[in-house]
Design a protein around this motif. Structure first.
Motif, PDB file in Angstrom:
ATOM      1  N   LEU A  51       0.831  -1.204   0.000  1.00  0.00           N
ATOM      2  CA  LEU A  51       0.000   0.000   0.000  1.00  0.00           C
ATOM      3  C   LEU A  51       0.867   1.256   0.000  1.00  0.00           C
ATOM      4  N   VAL A  52       1.874   1.292   0.863  1.00  0.00           N
ATOM      5  CA  VAL A  52       2.704   2.483   1.009  1.00  0.00           C
ATOM      6  C   VAL A  52       3.624   2.673  -0.192  1.00  0.00           C
ATOM      7  N   TYR A  53       4.367   1.638  -0.555  1.00  0.00           N
ATOM      8  CA  TYR A  53       5.317   1.773  -1.666  1.00  0.00           C
ATOM      9  C   TYR A  53       4.592   2.083  -2.976  1.00  0.00           C
ATOM     10  N   GLN A  54       3.572   1.294  -3.290  1.00  0.00           N
ATOM     11  CA  GLN A  54       2.849   1.525  -4.546  1.00  0.00           C
ATOM     12  C   GLN A  54       2.133   2.875  -4.524  1.00  0.00           C
ATOM     13  N   GLY A  55       1.630   3.264  -3.366  1.00  0.00           N
ATOM     14  CA  GLY A  55       0.934   4.541  -3.256  1.00  0.00           C
ATOM     15  C   GLY A  55       1.854   5.717  -3.482  1.00  0.00           C
ATOM     16  N   ILE A  56       3.059   5.678  -2.875  1.00  0.00           N
ATOM     17  CA  ILE A  56       4.016   6.763  -3.067  1.00  0.00           C
ATOM     18  C   ILE A  56       4.490   6.808  -4.517  1.00  0.00           C
ATOM     19  N   LYS A  57       4.803   5.646  -5.080  1.00  0.00           N
ATOM     20  CA  LYS A  57       5.346   5.626  -6.432  1.00  0.00           C
ATOM     21  C   LYS A  57       4.296   6.050  -7.463  1.00  0.00           C
ATOM     22  N   ALA A  58       3.061   5.633  -7.274  1.00  0.00           N
ATOM     23  CA  ALA A  58       2.004   6.023  -8.205  1.00  0.00           C
ATOM     24  C   ALA A  58       1.723   7.521  -8.135  1.00  0.00           C
ATOM     25  N   ALA A  59       1.782   8.087  -6.933  1.00  0.00           N
ATOM     26  CA  ALA A  59       1.475   9.515  -6.770  1.00  0.00           C
ATOM     27  C   ALA A  59       2.639  10.408  -7.167  1.00  0.00           C
ATOM     28  N   HIS A  60       3.868   9.916  -6.978  1.00  0.00           N
ATOM     29  CA  HIS A  60       5.052  10.754  -7.186  1.00  0.00           C
ATOM     30  C   HIS A  60       6.104  10.023  -8.032  1.00  0.00           C
ATOM     31  N   PRO A  61       5.776   9.629  -9.250  1.00  0.00           N
ATOM     32  CA  PRO A  61       6.716   8.823 -10.054  1.00  0.00           C
ATOM     33  C   PRO A  61       8.022   9.544 -10.361  1.00  0.00           C
ATOM     34  N   ARG A  62       8.005  10.859 -10.485  1.00  0.00           N
ATOM     35  CA  ARG A  62       9.223  11.592 -10.826  1.00  0.00           C
ATOM     36  C   ARG A  62      10.210  11.647  -9.668  1.00  0.00           C
ATOM     37  N   LEU A  63       9.737  11.300  -8.471  1.00  0.00           N
ATOM     38  CA  LEU A  63      10.619  11.305  -7.304  1.00  0.00           C
ATOM     39  C   LEU A  63      11.598  10.137  -7.319  1.00  0.00           C
ATOM     40  N   PHE A  64      11.320   9.139  -8.139  1.00  0.00           N
ATOM     41  CA  PHE A  64      12.113   7.905  -8.119  1.00  0.00           C
ATOM     42  C   PHE A  64      13.209   7.921  -9.173  1.00  0.00           C
ATOM     43  N   ALA A  65      14.424   7.488  -8.743  1.00  0.00           N
ATOM     44  CA  ALA A  65      15.548   7.323  -9.663  1.00  0.00           C
ATOM     45  C   ALA A  65      15.585   5.904 -10.207  1.00  0.00           C
ATOM     46  N   GLY A  66      15.093   4.959  -9.440  1.00  0.00           N
ATOM     47  CA  GLY A  66      15.012   3.555  -9.828  1.00  0.00           C
ATOM     48  C   GLY A  66      13.712   2.996  -9.326  1.00  0.00           C
ATOM     49  N   SER A  67      13.582   1.689  -9.372  1.00  0.00           N
ATOM     50  CA  SER A  67      12.301   1.110  -8.991  1.00  0.00           C
ATOM     51  C   SER A  67      12.003   1.292  -7.504  1.00  0.00           C
ATOM     52  N   HIS A  68      13.046   1.289  -6.661  1.00  0.00           N
ATOM     53  CA  HIS A  68      12.809   1.378  -5.227  1.00  0.00           C
ATOM     54  C   HIS A  68      13.677   2.426  -4.535  1.00  0.00           C
ATOM     55  N   THR A  69      14.290   3.311  -5.283  1.00  0.00           N
ATOM     56  CA  THR A  69      15.166   4.322  -4.703  1.00  0.00           C
ATOM     57  C   THR A  69      14.771   5.704  -5.217  1.00  0.00           C
ATOM     58  N   THR A  70      14.695   6.661  -4.318  1.00  0.00           N
ATOM     59  CA  THR A  70      14.359   8.016  -4.742  1.00  0.00           C
ATOM     60  C   THR A  70      15.586   8.703  -5.338  1.00  0.00           C
ATOM     61  N   THR A  71      15.335   9.760  -6.072  1.00  0.00           N
ATOM     62  CA  THR A  71      16.391  10.453  -6.795  1.00  0.00           C
ATOM     63  C   THR A  71      17.404  11.083  -5.836  1.00  0.00           C
ATOM     64  N   PRO A  72      18.670  11.193  -6.230  1.00  0.00           N
ATOM     65  CA  PRO A  72      19.684  11.786  -5.348  1.00  0.00           C
ATOM     66  C   PRO A  72      19.430  13.263  -5.092  1.00  0.00           C
ATOM     67  N   GLY A  73      19.961  13.742  -4.004  1.00  0.00           N
ATOM     68  CA  GLY A  73      19.832  15.151  -3.674  1.00  0.00           C
ATOM     69  C   GLY A  73      20.049  15.375  -2.193  1.00  0.00           C
ATOM     70  N   SER A  74      19.782  16.589  -1.739  1.00  0.00           N
ATOM     71  CA  SER A  74      19.957  16.938  -0.327  1.00  0.00           C
ATOM     72  C   SER A  74      18.984  18.041   0.049  1.00  0.00           C
ATOM     73  N   LEU A  75      18.087  17.753   0.970  1.00  0.00           N
ATOM     74  CA  LEU A  75      17.160  18.779   1.455  1.00  0.00           C
ATOM     75  C   LEU A  75      17.910  19.901   2.165  1.00  0.00           C
ATOM     76  N   ALA A  76      18.957  19.547   2.903  1.00  0.00           N
ATOM     77  CA  ALA A  76      19.734  20.567   3.620  1.00  0.00           C
ATOM     78  C   ALA A  76      20.416  21.506   2.622  1.00  0.00           C
TER      79      ALA A  76
END
Length: 237
Positions: free
Chosen positions: A204-229
């Motif tokens: 529910l959580v993984y599929q929900g996040i990926k479906a809602a925010h596909p551009r956030l992902f760099a790979g199938s299970h990893t979000t894109t690189p970066g730094s909020l700080a």
């Protein structure tokens, strides 16, 4: 004595409080604490509250909050996996906290909701697709016979960079979110609640996040690189 089968206390795939990593984390925060033996929740309300509060601040501030480069595999969303990776965002840190308090006999669940976050960086807004974040997570703990919400998510340093008051927790009142930042600008509001769960509802959580925010992902299970700080520091220049 029979081992408790209380679902809000047992070790699970994701709230794996019997793992060596989680036990070591708890022992570092609470050197004198007895780890949970499966015989029932801690009967000492004051002690349980002190432990829950101490673990809250340890998770909040010793595990950096980071959306970028986050591991959303099954192993990555387990409490031991979060400790191994060393950082994560709300779904990671809430799972770790829920596991850590179970280790000292405090019942816990994980909670998910959709929120509008008005203070995301421009890059994060672009990757998320706006200001609505799906499956924001916090934990719910049972202290003094009642369920209390706890959000050990946004660490103190990151809050300072973004001009947000860090969320405090005393074990009595809900610590859910600050609706306004230090300049009295609206920060966050809950739009939809998905519910409370005895373990991370992974699909529910993984599929929900990926479906809602596909551009956030760099790979199938990893979000894109970066730094909020770094993004916060750049905005302040």
């Amino acid at each position: 004595m029979a081992v408790s089968q209380e679902p809000t206390l047992v070790a699970t795939e994701f709230l794996d409080h019997t793992s060596a990593a989680v036990r070591a984390f708890v022992a570092e925060v609470l050197p004198a604490a007895d780890v949970f033996t499966g015989e029932g929740a801690d009967p000492d309300g004051d002690r349980a509250r002190r432990n829950a509060v101490a673990l809250y601040y340890a998770v909040r501030d010793s595990i950096p909050y980071e959306v970028y480069g986050a591991d959303l595999t099954r192993a990555g969303l387990s409490a031991s996996g979060v400790l191994g990776h060393g950082f994560g965002f709300c779904v990671h840190k809430s799972a770790l906290y829920a596991a850590a308090v179970r280790a000292v006999g405090v019942p816990s669940r994980v909670y998910y909701g959709d929120v509008r976050n008005h203070l995301a960086s421009p890059r994060l807004r672009e990757l998320v697709g706006g200001d609505i974040f799906r499956f924001h997570s916090l934990a719910v703990v049972r202290l003094d016979g009642r369920w209390t919400k706890a959000t050990p998510v946004f660490n103190k340093m990151l809050c300072k960079l973004y001009g947000i008051k860090p969320l405090e927790f005393d074990g009595r009142a809900d610590s859910m979110y600050h609706p306004y930042d230090e300049q009295n600008r609206r920060h966050m509001e809950f739009l939809h609640v998905h519910g409370e769960f005895d373990d991370v509802p992974y699909d529910l959580v993984y599929q929900g996040i990926k479906a809602a925010h596909p551009r956030l992902f760099a790979g199938s299970h990893t979000t894109t690189p970066g730094s909020l700080a770094a993004e916060a520091a750049g905005a302040a220049l």
